[in-house]
Structures are given as structure tokens and as C-alpha cells.
Design a protein around this motif. Structure first.
Motif: not given
Ligand code: DON
Length: 307
Positions: A286, A191, A96, A167, A27, A261, A243, A195, A259
């Protein structure tokens, strides 16, 4: 006496290397162009020994693995009752990034899916904090857990934030439902920055071992995560950390895990070890393909399964 563990970890790594399936996250370009030949594994014991093999200095973004630690911070800063008012603890069985809230309470199902993680992020520091203040607190906490100063990967952050439509949609949904009180754009920005913090497997293994050691850092001896929140975090990691792959994971590996990505996975077994693996190619849910294979072997060989 020379420890046999690093040699063993090299065997675990080489057993997983021939598996070619999966694709890196696509992505954003920075993740899509990850060097898929990189692989690493690390294991930290609760009495402070850290072992690793492979590309253990290679950094990658922590991504969703951060959610476990930010949930702990939300509990520390807002208190468990307030956190439970805003975020549930039930496995969603969904991907997720699903846009979903519980029917009666309007809460996100759990803090490991994005909706719950954005809500948890918004509870760090306090309701009037800026994204910068929250990220500063998160970065300080993760750095303490890693035992070194960590940094945000600005390229990952910028690419993700430029394309954060999903998101952002979740952020606005949380605001409309009364789950977050701050500006949803700011919650999502913070957020996304959380990440994008870079780590290597050695950092992650120490973070996981601190969870496994009831919140006390195995090397510094400092209590970094309060004991009562560790229990909460590990419980939610067990049921929701992987997930929609949680059932397979609990059956085959059997330890609380999370986990991300970028290809990282952590596992924390109370009273024993923290482990971390890295390999960028992901399966359809993922999760790092070689990462799962390495964790399965570690669990089998070392008898880590909870049951
Ligand atoms: O929210 C996102 O889409 C990413 N920054 C993090 C997602 C993630 O790591 C999911 N875990 N496997």
C-alpha cells in the motif's frame, strides 16, 4: 540567485517516472480511477523555503498520513499518559488494516495502524465530542500546518464510509475492549472524514517540515504542535509509519515517514527538511512505488539518512 533545487527535484521526478509497476488503491472507485500519470515532489526546509516539481497543485486525499498529525492532536488534547494507556508504540509488522490488539493491555499496537488511528481520533477534543467537532479540530490543525484552508473530499468520504465494514469491525472491537468510549460508528465516521481531507505535495511538505522544526511552522513561526508530542510522533513514525515496510524504509531512506493509500508519502528529518511525494500506483503493502523511489534518491543525494 536562482536556486538549483527545483531543477534537481525535476530530475528526481523524471528518474522515477519510467517505473510502471504497482496499481492505484482499488477498494473505492474514486481512488481506483486516479490519474496514474500524475507525479509530484516537494521539499520544505526548516528555515521556510519550499520547493516543488511536477503536478504540485494536484490534490489527493491525505489518507493515513493524517494519522501522524491526529496522534499529535490526541496527545495535545488528552495528554500523553492517557494516550499511552489506550494506544501502544510497538511496530506491529502487520498490514495497516489488521484487526489486532495487544494481548495483555488490549491496546492497538501503535497509532499508525487503523486500530490505533481510530483510537487516537476518538481522543481528539474530548470524550463527549461529536465526529463533526473532532473533524473540525483536525481540519483546522491541518490547514494551519499547510498554510491554507483545506477541505474534505466528499466523494472520497462517502465512498469510503459506504464500504467501511473492516474499519467498522475495528471500531466495534475497540469499543468492546474498552479502548474507545464513544459510539464506534461515530469514531469510524470521523476517522474516514479525516482520511478524506485533500492536500497537495506542497501542503504535505510544510506539514512535514513543521514536524522537522520541533512543531514550529517554518514560515509563520507559530508553534502548532507542542515540542514533546513532536518527539513522540517522529519516534512512532520511524518505527511504525510504513507498517510492514518499516524495516526496508529505515534501511533505504532512513527518516521518520508516513504513507497514505492515495499515493502520498511524507518524511521529516529533525532540524533539516520536510519532504512529500505523490504518485498513485502502490506496491503490495500500500505504499507509492514511485514515491519510495523518489524518497530513496532524495535521501541518497542529500545525505538525509539518520545513520
Ligand atoms: O482506513 C483506510 O483504509 C484508509 N482510509 C486509509 C488507509 C491508508 O492510507 C493506509 N496507508 N497506506
Amino acid at each position: 540567485m536562482k536556486s538549483p533545487i527545483p531543477d534537481y527535484l525535476r530530475v528526481v521526478l523524471e528518474n522515477a517516472r519510467p517505473v510502471e509497476s504497482g496499481e492505484p488503491a482499488s477498494y473505492i472507485d474514486v481512488l481506483a480511477n486516479a490519474d496514474t500519470s500524475k507525479m509530484a515532489v516537494a521539499l520544505a526546509t526548516v528555515d521556510g523555503h519550499l520547493y516543488s516539481a511536477g503536478d504540485d497543485q494536484v490534490e489527493f486525499s491525505i489518507q493515513s498520513i493524517s494519522k501522524a498529525f491526529v496522534y499529535a492532536l490526541a496527545i495535545q488534547d488528552a495528554g500523553l499518559p492517557r494516550v499511552l494507556e489506550k494506544i501502544g508504540v510497538e511496530p506491529s509488522g502487520d498490514a495497516f488494516n489488521k484487526l489486532s490488539l495487544e494481548r495483555v493491555t488490549n491496546r492497538p499496537m501503535n497509532p499508525m495502524i487503523n486500530a490505533g488511528a481510530i483510537a487516537a481520533h476518538s481522543l481528539v477534543v474530548g470524550p463527549d465530542a461529536t465526529a463533526e467537532q473532532r473533524v473540525e479540530r483536525i481540519l483546522a490543525k491541518l490547514s494551519k500546518l499547510a498554510g491554507r484552508q483545506l477541505h474534505v473530499d466528499e466523494a472520497v468520504y462517502e465512498a469510503e464510509f459506504r464500504d467501511a465494514n473492516r474499519n467498522m469491525g475495528i471500531g466495534y472491537m475497540l469499543k468492546a475492549a474498552g479502548i474507545i468510549s464513544c459510539d464506534p460508528r461515530e469514531a469510524v465516521r470521523g476517522y474516514v472524514r479525516q482520511c478524506a481531507i485533500n492536500v497537495n505535495v506542497r501542503d504535505l511538505a510544510m506539514m512535514a517540515a513543521t514536524l522537522g522544526n520541533a512543531g514550529v511552522h517554518p514560515i509563520s513561526g507559530e508553534e502548532i504542535i507542542p515540542h514533546h508530542s513532536v518527539r513522540q510522533v517522529l519516534s512512532v513514525m520511524t518505527t511504525c509509519g510504513m507498517y510492514d515496510a518499516a524495516g526496508d524504509w529505515v534501511s533505504n531512506v532512513g527518516i521518520p515517514a508516513k504513507s497514505g493509500v492515495a499515493g502520498g508519502i511524507i518524511g521529516a528529518l529533525p532540524g533539516q527538511v520536510g519532504l512529500a511525494v505523490f504518485s498513485p500506483k502502490l506496491d503490495a503493502r500500500g505504499t507509492s512505488v514511485r514515491g519510495v523511489i523518489m524518497c530513496e534518491q532524495l535521501s541518497r543525494d542529500m545525505g538525509l539518512h539518520m545513520m
